[in-house]
Design a protein around this motif. Structure first.
Motif, PDB file in Angstrom:
ATOM      1  N   GLU A 307       0.667  -1.177   0.352  1.00 52.71           N
ATOM      2  CA  GLU A 307      -0.037  -0.182  -0.148  1.00 52.71           C
ATOM      3  C   GLU A 307       1.030   1.255  -0.129  1.00 52.71           C
ATOM      4  O   GLU A 307       0.702   2.032  -0.960  1.00 52.71           O
ATOM      5  N   ARG A 308       2.267   0.948   1.237  1.00 54.91           N
ATOM      6  CA  ARG A 308       2.479   2.490   0.856  1.00 54.91           C
ATOM      7  C   ARG A 308       3.830   2.688  -0.282  1.00 54.91           C
ATOM      8  O   ARG A 308       3.988   3.541  -1.024  1.00 54.91           O
ATOM      9  N   GLN A 311       0.939   4.008  -2.694  1.00 56.70           N
ATOM     10  CA  GLN A 311       1.258   5.916  -2.983  1.00 56.70           C
ATOM     11  C   GLN A 311       2.336   6.864  -3.397  1.00 56.70           C
ATOM     12  O   GLN A 311       2.093   7.235  -2.741  1.00 56.70           O
ATOM     13  N   SER A 312       3.500   5.514  -2.433  1.00 61.12           N
ATOM     14  CA  SER A 312       4.905   6.111  -2.981  1.00 61.12           C
ATOM     15  C   SER A 312       4.728   6.527  -5.110  1.00 61.12           C
ATOM     16  O   SER A 312       5.377   7.366  -4.935  1.00 61.12           O
ATOM     17  N   GLU A 314       1.825   7.334  -6.786  1.00 61.84           N
ATOM     18  CA  GLU A 314       1.665   8.278  -6.758  1.00 61.84           C
ATOM     19  C   GLU A 314       2.096   9.481  -6.248  1.00 61.84           C
ATOM     20  O   GLU A 314       2.006  10.505  -7.113  1.00 61.84           O
ATOM     21  N   ALA A 315       2.981   9.425  -5.257  1.00 61.26           N
ATOM     22  CA  ALA A 315       3.592  10.883  -4.901  1.00 61.26           C
ATOM     23  C   ALA A 315       4.886  11.086  -6.077  1.00 61.26           C
ATOM     24  O   ALA A 315       4.651  12.518  -5.641  1.00 61.26           O
ATOM     25  N   LEU A 320      -0.199  12.356  -4.858  1.00 62.64           N
ATOM     26  CA  LEU A 320      -0.192  13.007  -3.456  1.00 62.64           C
ATOM     27  C   LEU A 320       0.856  13.403  -3.044  1.00 62.64           C
ATOM     28  O   LEU A 320       2.202  13.492  -3.599  1.00 62.64           O
ATOM     29  N   GLN A 324       0.410  13.065   2.531  1.00 63.90           N
ATOM     30  CA  GLN A 324      -0.876  11.554   1.640  1.00 63.90           C
ATOM     31  C   GLN A 324      -0.428  10.124   1.216  1.00 63.90           C
ATOM     32  O   GLN A 324      -0.721   9.410   1.207  1.00 63.90           O
ATOM     33  N   ALA A 325       1.109  10.925   1.513  1.00 66.60           N
ATOM     34  CA  ALA A 325       1.941   8.795   0.498  1.00 66.60           C
ATOM     35  C   ALA A 325       1.840   8.543   1.954  1.00 66.60           C
ATOM     36  O   ALA A 325       2.384   7.083   1.844  1.00 66.60           O
TER      37      ALA A 325
END
Length: 363
Positions: A307-308, A311-312, A314-315, A320, A324-325
């Protein structure tokens, strides 16, 4: 072998329309999409996955760096990560720093050249936080702090140490011996964070609570996790070094050998000596007796790591921001161990009662 031009000709559409269908981008009418998909099926056309990923700015590959693949803990962790990544269509590349020649450097270079999308770092490293934060690509740390801005996931080792200490205190232990990794790899409580293991919090919590209760405590360095023969020899020497020990704590692998040695010496388990393992891998059920253990949740750890990592991604695309990440913003030079622990994603652990400890007295 059919190509995209063949599909376009068969479907009677433009090459760009086939590209939009294959890459799932832009608007294509249902009629057009159906014609393209039927043509692909009739021609047995298989999209070039690498080209498709590159079209989206991705390779579909994630690297996982571990110290070794032969230790039960990392074998279990890799299996869970493989499942979690596969569910998201991401293939895994494994780097075992102790079992290969190039170590982490080759993988970092691949990441910098965008030959993979991101890395989960789960091995000890001598690189400074500045090295890791300067890479500027998706990296997630497992069971360690790499630097400000890098997400980190860990089991709740504080809780693990507390659970074991409270159980051994309640069951009357008088001298506990704990086996773990090299102390030089642990967090420096003098101030500098380094790039080290938060698992020191497990040992710190265990020692602190035992000391408060007046229970004798000793720590033995069992060596690197990749040196299984050395860890075995250390495990078999514990009762020579501390013949009065009535409780031993260590990894599933280590405690399995401690159990064998205790029984060989005629020590009755758990009446004479209690044994508690920390990990909860399959090895905890294969030692000859069912080990009492604190189990780390490999599935939950893997899901949070992936998940992280996502998110990374996306960042890194600017979708993000750091908060948010879920990245760590603690400064490596000024952070306390508690600051770093609080900035991590902590996954709960669970106590599994086995045959190698006495039951807690009923109040």
């Amino acid at each position: 072998m059919a190509g995209m031009r063949d599909v376009a000709k068969k479907a009677g559409v433009s090459l760009s329309t086939v590209s939009l269908v294959v890459n799932s981008t832009g608007y294509v009418s249902d009629d057009m999409r159906g014609r393209v998909e039927n043509a692909m099926k009739e021609l047995n056309y298989i999209p070039n996955e690498l080209a498709r990923n590159l079209y989206h700015g991705r390779t579909g590959l994630a690297g996982v760096i571990v110290p070794t693949i032969i230790h039960p803990f990392f074998a279990s962790m890799l299996a869970a990560l493989h499942r979690a990544l596969s569910e998201r269509g991401i293939r895994i590349m494994v780097c075992s720093t102790a079992d290969g020649d190039n170590g982490e450097t080759e993988y970092i270079n691949m990441l910098r050249r965008r030959m993979m999308d991101g890395i989960i770092m789960a091995a000890h490293t001598d690189h400074s936080p500045d090295y890791w934060t300067s890479i500027g690509r998706p990296i997630v740390a497992f069971d360690r702090y790499l630097g400000a801005g890098i997400p980190s996931v860990s089991s709740d080792h504080d809780e693990g140490g507390r659970i074991i200490a409270e159980h051994l205190i309640a069951t009357g232990a008088t001298h506990v011996v704990s086996l773990g990794g090299p102390l030089e790899q642990f967090i420096d409580y003098g101030g500098g964070m380094g790039t080290t293991f938060p698992t020191v919090r497990f040992h710190a919590a265990l020692e602190g609570l035992l000391n408060d209760a007046g229970v004798a405590y000793d720590y033995i360095e069992a060596g690197e996790v990749s040196r299984l023969n050395h860890q075995r020899d250390v495990a078999l020497s514990v009762l020579d070094r501390y013949p009065d020990a009535d409780a031993i704590v260590g990894s599933d692998y280590i405690i399995s050998y401690c159990l064998q040695d205790a029984l060989r010496r005629g020590r009755h388990v758990p009446d004479d000596i209690q044994l508690v393992s920390y990990d909860g891998t399959i090895a905890a059920d294969m030692a000859g007796m069912r080990l009492t253990s604190v189990r780390q949740d490999f599935t939950a750890l893997a899901e949070k790591l992936v998940e992280r990592l996502m998110q990374s991604y996306e960042a890194s695309d600017g979708k993000l921001d750091a908060t948010q990440a879920g990245v760590i913003t603690t400064d490596a030079d000024t952070a306390s161990p508690r600051d770093v622990a609080e900035a991590m994603d902590l996954i709960p652990v669970r106590f599994i009662a086995g045959e190698t400890t006495r039951p807690t007295p009923v109040a």
